[in-house]
Design a protein around this motif. Structure first.
Motif, PDB file in Angstrom:
ATOM      1  N   LYS A   1      27.683 -55.452 -10.360  1.00  8.38           N
ATOM      2  CA  LYS A   1      27.021 -54.640 -10.380  1.00  8.38           C
ATOM      3  C   LYS A   1      28.159 -54.458 -11.673  1.00  8.38           C
ATOM      4  CE  LYS A   1      28.180 -52.215  -6.940  1.00  8.38           C
ATOM      5  NZ  LYS A   1      28.055 -51.198  -5.788  1.00  8.38           N
ATOM      6  N   ARG A   2      27.357 -54.308 -12.774  1.00  6.48           N
ATOM      7  CA  ARG A   2      27.954 -53.669 -14.541  1.00  6.48           C
ATOM      8  C   ARG A   2      27.128 -52.059 -14.382  1.00  6.48           C
ATOM      9  NH1 ARG A   2      26.976 -53.380 -19.453  1.00  6.48           N
ATOM     10  NH2 ARG A   2      28.039 -54.267 -20.911  1.00  6.48           N
ATOM     11  N   PHE A   3      28.269 -51.167 -14.569  1.00  2.55           N
ATOM     12  CA  PHE A   3      27.728 -50.047 -15.281  1.00  2.55           C
ATOM     13  C   PHE A   3      28.097 -49.712 -16.452  1.00  2.55           C
ATOM     14  CE2 PHE A   3      28.979 -50.000 -10.502  1.00  2.55           C
ATOM     15  CZ  PHE A   3      28.361 -49.399  -9.660  1.00  2.55           C
ATOM     16  N   GLU A   4      27.499 -48.925 -17.255  1.00  2.27           N
ATOM     17  CA  GLU A   4      27.719 -48.500 -18.565  1.00  2.27           C
ATOM     18  C   GLU A   4      27.979 -47.593 -18.180  1.00  2.27           C
ATOM     19  OE1 GLU A   4      25.269 -51.629 -21.683  1.00  2.27           O
ATOM     20  OE2 GLU A   4      25.484 -49.831 -21.099  1.00  2.27           O
ATOM     21  N   ILE A   5      28.970 -46.286 -18.361  1.00  2.00           N
ATOM     22  CA  ILE A   5      29.582 -45.326 -18.635  1.00  2.00           C
ATOM     23  C   ILE A   5      29.798 -44.624 -19.811  1.00  2.00           C
ATOM     24  CG2 ILE A   5      31.053 -43.496 -17.696  1.00  2.00           C
ATOM     25  CD1 ILE A   5      31.496 -45.810 -15.034  1.00  2.00           C
ATOM     26  N   THR A   6      28.853 -43.757 -20.146  1.00  2.00           N
ATOM     27  CA  THR A   6      28.891 -42.360 -21.529  1.00  2.00           C
ATOM     28  C   THR A   6      29.757 -41.929 -21.463  1.00  2.00           C
ATOM     29  OG1 THR A   6      26.822 -43.447 -22.184  1.00  2.00           O
ATOM     30  CG2 THR A   6      27.808 -41.665 -23.089  1.00  2.00           C
ATOM     31  N   VAL A   7      30.771 -41.525 -21.761  1.00  2.00           N
ATOM     32  CA  VAL A   7      31.724 -39.883 -21.788  1.00  2.00           C
ATOM     33  C   VAL A   7      31.979 -38.983 -22.509  1.00  2.00           C
ATOM     34  CG1 VAL A   7      33.638 -41.486 -20.238  1.00  2.00           C
ATOM     35  CG2 VAL A   7      33.738 -41.655 -23.062  1.00  2.00           C
ATOM     36  N   ASP A   8      31.621 -37.773 -23.081  1.00  3.35           N
ATOM     37  CA  ASP A   8      32.051 -36.870 -24.086  1.00  3.35           C
ATOM     38  C   ASP A   8      33.628 -37.448 -24.484  1.00  3.35           C
ATOM     39  OD1 ASP A   8      29.661 -35.986 -22.288  1.00  3.35           O
ATOM     40  OD2 ASP A   8      31.248 -34.444 -20.982  1.00  3.35           O
ATOM     41  N   GLY A   9      33.467 -37.610 -25.849  1.00  3.73           N
ATOM     42  CA  GLY A   9      34.966 -37.378 -26.476  1.00  3.73           C
ATOM     43  C   GLY A   9      34.780 -39.435 -26.578  1.00  3.73           C
ATOM     44  N   PRO A  10      36.130 -39.646 -27.312  1.00  4.47           N
ATOM     45  CA  PRO A  10      36.322 -40.903 -27.217  1.00  4.47           C
ATOM     46  C   PRO A  10      36.710 -41.387 -25.763  1.00  4.47           C
ATOM     47  CG  PRO A  10      38.388 -39.117 -28.445  1.00  4.47           C
ATOM     48  CD  PRO A  10      36.626 -38.450 -28.011  1.00  4.47           C
ATOM     49  N   VAL A  11      37.361 -42.856 -26.155  1.00  5.58           N
ATOM     50  CA  VAL A  11      38.038 -43.425 -24.979  1.00  5.58           C
ATOM     51  C   VAL A  11      39.154 -43.630 -25.274  1.00  5.58           C
ATOM     52  CG1 VAL A  11      37.569 -45.548 -23.491  1.00  5.58           C
ATOM     53  CG2 VAL A  11      35.772 -44.929 -24.394  1.00  5.58           C
ATOM     54  N   THR A  12      39.982 -42.904 -24.309  1.00  2.00           N
ATOM     55  CA  THR A  12      41.071 -42.969 -24.410  1.00  2.00           C
ATOM     56  C   THR A  12      42.305 -43.613 -23.378  1.00  2.00           C
ATOM     57  OG1 THR A  12      41.665 -40.419 -23.015  1.00  2.00           O
ATOM     58  CG2 THR A  12      41.592 -40.413 -25.340  1.00  2.00           C
ATOM     59  N   ASP A  13      43.065 -43.592 -22.676  1.00  2.00           N
ATOM     60  CA  ASP A  13      43.883 -44.227 -22.049  1.00  2.00           C
ATOM     61  C   ASP A  13      43.958 -43.581 -20.657  1.00  2.00           C
ATOM     62  OD1 ASP A  13      44.661 -46.801 -23.424  1.00  2.00           O
ATOM     63  OD2 ASP A  13      46.815 -45.290 -23.921  1.00  2.00           O
ATOM     64  N   GLU A  14      43.866 -42.190 -21.020  1.00  2.00           N
ATOM     65  CA  GLU A  14      43.053 -41.156 -19.499  1.00  2.00           C
ATOM     66  C   GLU A  14      41.883 -41.289 -19.123  1.00  2.00           C
ATOM     67  OE1 GLU A  14      44.042 -36.064 -18.573  1.00  2.00           O
ATOM     68  OE2 GLU A  14      44.931 -37.342 -20.721  1.00  2.00           O
ATOM     69  N   VAL A  15      41.062 -41.252 -19.861  1.00  2.00           N
ATOM     70  CA  VAL A  15      40.011 -41.303 -19.579  1.00  2.00           C
ATOM     71  C   VAL A  15      39.244 -42.916 -18.984  1.00  2.00           C
ATOM     72  CG1 VAL A  15      37.324 -42.063 -20.717  1.00  2.00           C
ATOM     73  CG2 VAL A  15      38.970 -39.776 -21.309  1.00  2.00           C
ATOM     74  N   LEU A  16      40.532 -44.097 -19.201  1.00  2.00           N
ATOM     75  CA  LEU A  16      39.950 -45.675 -19.005  1.00  2.00           C
ATOM     76  C   LEU A  16      40.878 -45.217 -17.274  1.00  2.00           C
ATOM     77  CD1 LEU A  16      41.007 -48.015 -21.751  1.00  2.00           C
ATOM     78  CD2 LEU A  16      38.718 -47.411 -20.703  1.00  2.00           C
ATOM     79  N   ALA A  17      41.833 -44.540 -17.273  1.00  2.00           N
ATOM     80  CA  ALA A  17      42.804 -44.200 -16.058  1.00  2.00           C
ATOM     81  C   ALA A  17      42.265 -43.884 -15.052  1.00  2.00           C
ATOM     82  CB  ALA A  17      43.766 -43.742 -15.873  1.00  2.00           C
ATOM     83  N   ASP A  18      41.072 -42.443 -15.535  1.00  2.00           N
ATOM     84  CA  ASP A  18      39.880 -41.795 -14.772  1.00  2.00           C
ATOM     85  C   ASP A  18      38.668 -42.273 -14.261  1.00  2.00           C
ATOM     86  OD1 ASP A  18      40.562 -39.362 -13.959  1.00  2.00           O
ATOM     87  OD2 ASP A  18      38.952 -37.800 -15.328  1.00  2.00           O
TER      88      ASP A  18
END
Lengths: 97, 97
Positions: free
Chosen positions: A41-58
């Motif tokens: 599977k491949r997921f494209e996940i759109t996040v609010d705001g920039p992709v920070t290290d914290e967002v990546l960990a989440d």
């Protein structure tokens, strides 16, 4: 807005019936020289705001709990998506001169 | 043996119920800040012999006919896989000194 791509594949020791079905269909359609197909599977996940290290960990935590079944699947990639499509989505509106 | 990775995603204008379901489940599990999830497919295709341009063209043809439904899906990537796992599979046996 940024985008993160998550990729999940069945573990190598797990039987993959979808991949096997594709592999069986290929020669019937004239495609030869392919010895194995595995489907994940491949997921494209759109996040609010920039992709920070914290967002990546989440997102990695979400990938390992919700997006994959750790008993039978491996998370093979969690990565910020910097392709044109992702950049387009984040670009601000240009006011024509 | 070489390996080719094919990635297929639903077209942007196509409703993606799997992605929507994941997106709905994320806040319930405590993951916030995610505005959209789209789910597609990832294939790992092992070919006999090296990944030449001809093999890649063949796999692209297979991707556009068998691995994806061109009415509702886009093939977003057809690429030789040069990760360790793929390299391991192609490495020759080393005779210990």
């Amino acid at each position: 807005m940024g985008r993160v791509v998550v990729e999940v594949m069945p573990k190598p020791e797990i039987l993959d019936p979808q991949g096997k079905a594709v592999n069986g269909a290929l020669p019937r359609l004239g495609f030869t020289g392919i010895s194995q197909v595995r489907q994940g599977k491949r997921f494209e996940i759109t996040v609010d705001g920039p992709v920070t290290d914290e967002v990546l960990a989440d997102v990695r935590r979400a990938a390992e709990t919700l997006l994959s079944n750790p008993v039978i699947e491996d998370v093979v990639k969690v990565e910020a998506d910097n392709t044109d499509a992702a950049v387009d989505a984040t670009s601000t509106t240009q006011i024509p001169a």
